[in-house]
Design a protein around this motif. Structure first.
Motif, PDB file in Angstrom:
ATOM      1  N   UNK A 258     -34.893  -9.410  15.677  1.00  0.00           N
ATOM      2  CA  UNK A 258     -35.758  -9.653  16.620  1.00  0.00           C
ATOM      3  C   UNK A 258     -35.878 -10.894  17.138  1.00  0.00           C
ATOM      4  N   UNK A 259     -35.348 -11.872  16.318  1.00  0.00           N
ATOM      5  CA  UNK A 259     -35.544 -13.643  16.840  1.00  0.00           C
ATOM      6  C   UNK A 259     -34.184 -13.817  17.533  1.00  0.00           C
ATOM      7  N   UNK A 260     -33.026 -12.989  17.483  1.00  0.00           N
ATOM      8  CA  UNK A 260     -32.107 -12.946  18.293  1.00  0.00           C
ATOM      9  C   UNK A 260     -32.409 -12.489  19.676  1.00  0.00           C
ATOM     10  N   UNK A 261     -33.126 -11.268  19.801  1.00  0.00           N
ATOM     11  CA  UNK A 261     -33.558 -10.817  20.990  1.00  0.00           C
ATOM     12  C   UNK A 261     -34.397 -11.797  21.824  1.00  0.00           C
ATOM     13  N   UNK A 262     -35.326 -12.470  20.865  1.00  0.00           N
ATOM     14  CA  UNK A 262     -36.074 -13.464  21.671  1.00  0.00           C
ATOM     15  C   UNK A 262     -35.375 -14.424  22.393  1.00  0.00           C
ATOM     16  N   UNK A 263     -34.394 -15.158  21.775  1.00  0.00           N
ATOM     17  CA  UNK A 263     -33.304 -16.318  22.202  1.00  0.00           C
ATOM     18  C   UNK A 263     -32.959 -15.439  23.567  1.00  0.00           C
ATOM     19  N   UNK A 264     -32.396 -14.394  23.559  1.00  0.00           N
ATOM     20  CA  UNK A 264     -31.558 -13.582  24.479  1.00  0.00           C
ATOM     21  C   UNK A 264     -32.317 -13.712  25.658  1.00  0.00           C
ATOM     22  N   UNK A 265     -33.830 -13.225  25.431  1.00  0.00           N
ATOM     23  CA  UNK A 265     -34.822 -13.072  26.586  1.00  0.00           C
ATOM     24  C   UNK A 265     -35.167 -14.338  27.191  1.00  0.00           C
ATOM     25  N   UNK A 266     -35.121 -15.354  26.395  1.00  0.00           N
ATOM     26  CA  UNK A 266     -35.501 -17.030  26.855  1.00  0.00           C
ATOM     27  C   UNK A 266     -34.110 -17.370  27.762  1.00  0.00           C
ATOM     28  N   UNK A 267     -32.996 -16.867  27.294  1.00  0.00           N
ATOM     29  CA  UNK A 267     -31.792 -17.450  27.921  1.00  0.00           C
ATOM     30  C   UNK A 267     -31.843 -16.730  29.578  1.00  0.00           C
ATOM     31  N   UNK A 268     -32.288 -15.706  29.527  1.00  0.00           N
ATOM     32  CA  UNK A 268     -32.386 -14.747  30.589  1.00  0.00           C
ATOM     33  C   UNK A 268     -33.481 -15.029  31.466  1.00  0.00           C
ATOM     34  N   UNK A 269     -34.639 -15.354  31.030  1.00  0.00           N
ATOM     35  CA  UNK A 269     -35.681 -15.488  31.845  1.00  0.00           C
ATOM     36  C   UNK A 269     -36.433 -16.775  31.946  1.00  0.00           C
ATOM     37  N   UNK A 270     -36.275 -17.898  31.151  1.00  0.00           N
ATOM     38  CA  UNK A 270     -36.925 -19.067  30.971  1.00  0.00           C
ATOM     39  C   UNK A 270     -36.126 -20.135  31.258  1.00  0.00           C
ATOM     40  N   UNK A 271     -36.269 -20.954  32.427  1.00  0.00           N
ATOM     41  CA  UNK A 271     -35.223 -21.718  32.544  1.00  0.00           C
ATOM     42  C   UNK A 271     -35.876 -23.225  31.862  1.00  0.00           C
ATOM     43  N   UNK A 272     -36.957 -23.207  31.440  1.00  0.00           N
ATOM     44  CA  UNK A 272     -37.509 -24.473  30.897  1.00  0.00           C
ATOM     45  C   UNK A 272     -38.123 -24.248  29.451  1.00  0.00           C
ATOM     46  N   UNK A 273     -37.125 -23.639  28.516  1.00  0.00           N
ATOM     47  CA  UNK A 273     -37.492 -23.163  27.297  1.00  0.00           C
ATOM     48  C   UNK A 273     -37.286 -24.195  26.169  1.00  0.00           C
ATOM     49  N   UNK A 274     -36.202 -25.046  26.325  1.00  0.00           N
ATOM     50  CA  UNK A 274     -35.747 -26.219  25.466  1.00  0.00           C
ATOM     51  C   UNK A 274     -35.783 -25.721  23.951  1.00  0.00           C
TER      52      UNK A 274
END
Length: 619
Positions: A258-274
């Motif tokens: 689930x945390x892997x999915x979270x990171x994949x989602x951040x990479x796809x949708x959040x340009x300012x995640x850091x």
């Protein structure tokens, strides 16, 4: 001091006053990386990931920004380089009274307390404050590695842009001594200089492991795609440390995948995640998110060694999982990384060591030293110490390598042996055309030998051929045979004489030796033309054909080079395999415990004898 402005999502999911997110409500149980955006719901994580007081807030800034924030009470020794681009004050202690000031210059520090840095100044030891509007900070980590540059870079005298020179280095491999974020102190042309680049890779690093399990734990790769540098920055990493985190996310379903999915989602949708890390471990499996040759944002120290030199591991705390089993699985992963990447046990760090954050919170509450003691036991269980041996390059010929082996053993007393290599070297020799008779061959050989110094000899080639002589019929009286002999010698130039036949006052003419039957028959016909009876007979002598041959040359190119001497003299000559093929051998030592010990021995051998050496694992 400025108020901190946002929360760094490392740890990973911090339970705040508003509770924790149930990630099962956010993502489906299966995922398709190609359609990850379809799995996103409108959830504002920043509203639920918050801190209860200002002391626990951490600022995470994207690369290139000068602000680096840790907890205000965070204290760490290290190496820090600062550049103040304006006038700054000095203080007797953090938040103490002002005691002097400094103009723009490079400052070196070995201790930090929050954003305060201890320096040696003209006033002695004083503190300066890292005001993000004035001071640029470089958090320095020692390195000893080869870095391959992917672009031409400028040389800097200090790790700040204002210190750029006009000298450049083309793409090549350089030796790195220290790293400060994207800045590297390197050995270059017998001096140490700074360069900066994001287009480089450390040699010898690996991205993933070619296995499906690590010490019996299923190992899965959910690598974040490139494109969003706030989640996968793509900057080069040589892992010198391992940083341990707890996710602080107790929601059911918040497991490793689930945390892997979270990171994949951040990479796809959040340009300012850091925010990113390398592994998440739960009670069932290990999931990898980033290549081990690339850094991540997990340690809370910006471009410091936590992010830039360490592998981040998150251990899940989901309520529907077995935390104790997850922690044990994480220890096995860490033990595996220590072994595979040659990372010392003392370089396994809690997140707290890089920024002061209370993470990994569960492990710290139970005592970090207890975790390390248990980790050492796991490591000892699975780790069979690697033994290395020193090996040399090839020596041609068994006698040659035996001699070299004796030299090494006499000097060192080590156990060592030699072993054949697959590589072989054919030998060649030069051979000339034929000479008739041994005397002619010997004369030619001596002439060449005196000019070239090459070893050579001559040898018989074709079978011997007979020497014949012509004998005439009888002449009555010595005066008659004498007269006939003089006429023959005058007309032919041959050597000849006469001898008694055994009958009273009867003599015959006999010639000297004529080589080969065809030659003597031709000569006989000339005698018969004089009207004499004559025949020929073997005189018991033989003539041999000879050729000159040299000693052996290793490899065809050497024989060709020597052949040129013969052909330049106008002689017919060639080279041919001598029939001898020599094998190469290398010397191998007994085992040394540890790579460093073996490399030290290899260097000693190289310096002593000039031999090419290397090390290799025995087991």
């Amino acid at each position: 001091m400025k108020k901190l402005i946002r929360v760094l999502i490392v740890g990973m999911f911090i339970a705040g006053s508003s509770g924790v997110v149930n990630m099962q409500n956010v993502y489906a149980n299966s995922y398709d990386p190609a359609n990850i955006s379809q799995q996103t719901e409108a959830t504002d994580f920043t509203n639920i990931i918050s801190a209860e007081n200002g002391k626990d807030e951490i600022v995470s800034t994207p690369p290139g920004e000068v602000s680096l924030r840790v907890l205000s009470n965070f204290v760490r020794d290290g190496e820090f380089i600062l550049y103040n681009n304006g006038n700054i004050s000095m203080y007797t202690k953090p938040n103490g009274s002002v005691d002097g000031g400094l103009g723009p210059q490079v400052l070196h520090s070995t201790k930090r307390n929050g954003q305060w840095f201890l320096i040696n100044s003209y006033q002695g030891e004083r503190w300066v404050y890292n005001d993000e509007n004035i001071v640029n900070l470089r958090d320095v980590a020692a390195k000893n590695a080869e870095l391959t540059l992917g672009e031409t870079v400028y040389i800097y005298s200090e790790p700040f842009s204002v210190y750029r020179t006009e000298e450049t280095i083309a793409p090549t491999t350089v030796h790195v001594i220290k790293q400060a974020g994207s800045w590297f102190l390197i050995d270059y042309n017998s001096r140490q200089v700074w360069i900066t680049t994001e287009n480089a890779k450390y040699k010898g690093t690996v991205d993933t492991f070619d296995t499906t399990s690590i010490y019996g734990i299923p190992y899965k790769k959910m690598i974040i795609p490139t494109g969003n540098i706030s989640v996968r920055p793509g900057t080069t990493l040589k892992p010198d440390y391992i940083t341990v985190h707890n996710t602080a996310n107790t929601a059911s379903g918040a497991d490793a995948e689930m945390h892997g999915r979270y990171l994949l989602n951040q990479a796809a949708t959040n340009p300012d995640s850091w925010v990113s890390w390398h592994f998440t471990v739960d009670d069932k499996q290990i999931v990898q998110h980033l290549p081990l040759s690339e850094s991540a944002f997990h340690a809370g120290d910006g471009d410091g060694p936590g992010n830039r030199s360490s592998i981040g591991i998150e251990i899940t705390e989901n309520a529907d999982g077995n935390y104790a089993k997850a922690e044990e699985n994480a220890k096995k992963l860490i033990a595996y990384l220590i072994d595979q990447l040659n990372i010392p046990m003392e370089n396994v760090k809690p997140h707290r060591d890089w920024s002061g954050k209370n993470c990994p919170r569960v492990i710290l509450s139970n005592g970090w030293s207890n975790f390390i003691t248990s980790l050492q036991q796991v490591y000892n269980t699975y780790h069979v110490p690697t033994v290395y041996r020193v090996v040399t390059g090839g020596f041609l010929g068994e006698e040659n390598v035996k001699q070299k082996l004796g030299m090494l053993q006499a000097q060192t007393g080590w156990w060592a042996s030699y072993e054949p290599l697959q590589q072989t070297a054919p030998y060649y020799r030069i051979v000339t055309g034929e000479y008739t008779g041994e005397e002619a061959a010997a004369e030619a050989m001596n002439a060449v030998q005196s000019e070239t110094g090459l070893w050579m000899t001559y040898e018989k080639t074709r079978p011997a051929y007979s020497i014949y002589r012509i004998v005439t019929g009888g002449f009555k009286g010595e005066d008659n045979v004498q007269q006939a002999l003089e006429g023959l010698k005058r007309d032919t130039g041959w050597w000849a004489t006469f001898e008694p036949t055994g009958e009273p006052d009867v003599y015959r003419i006999v010639t000297g030796g004529i080589g080969g039957e065809s030659n003597v028959i031709e000569a006989l016909n000339r005698v018969k033309e004089r009207g004499w009876w004559a025949t020929y007979e073997e005189n018991g002598e033989y003539v041999y054909y000879y050729r000159i041959r040299t000693g052996e040359f290793i490899e065809e190119s050497s024989a060709k080079q020597a052949l040129a001497y013969f052909t330049n003299k106008g002689w017919w000559a060639t080279y041919e395999p001598s029939g001898r093929i020599e094998r190469y051998y290398r010397i191998v030592t007994g085992g040394f415990a540890g790579r460093e010990a073996a490399e030290e021995k290899a260097k000693m051998v190289q310096n002593s004898y000039g031999w090419w050496t290397s090390t290799e694992t025995v087991r």
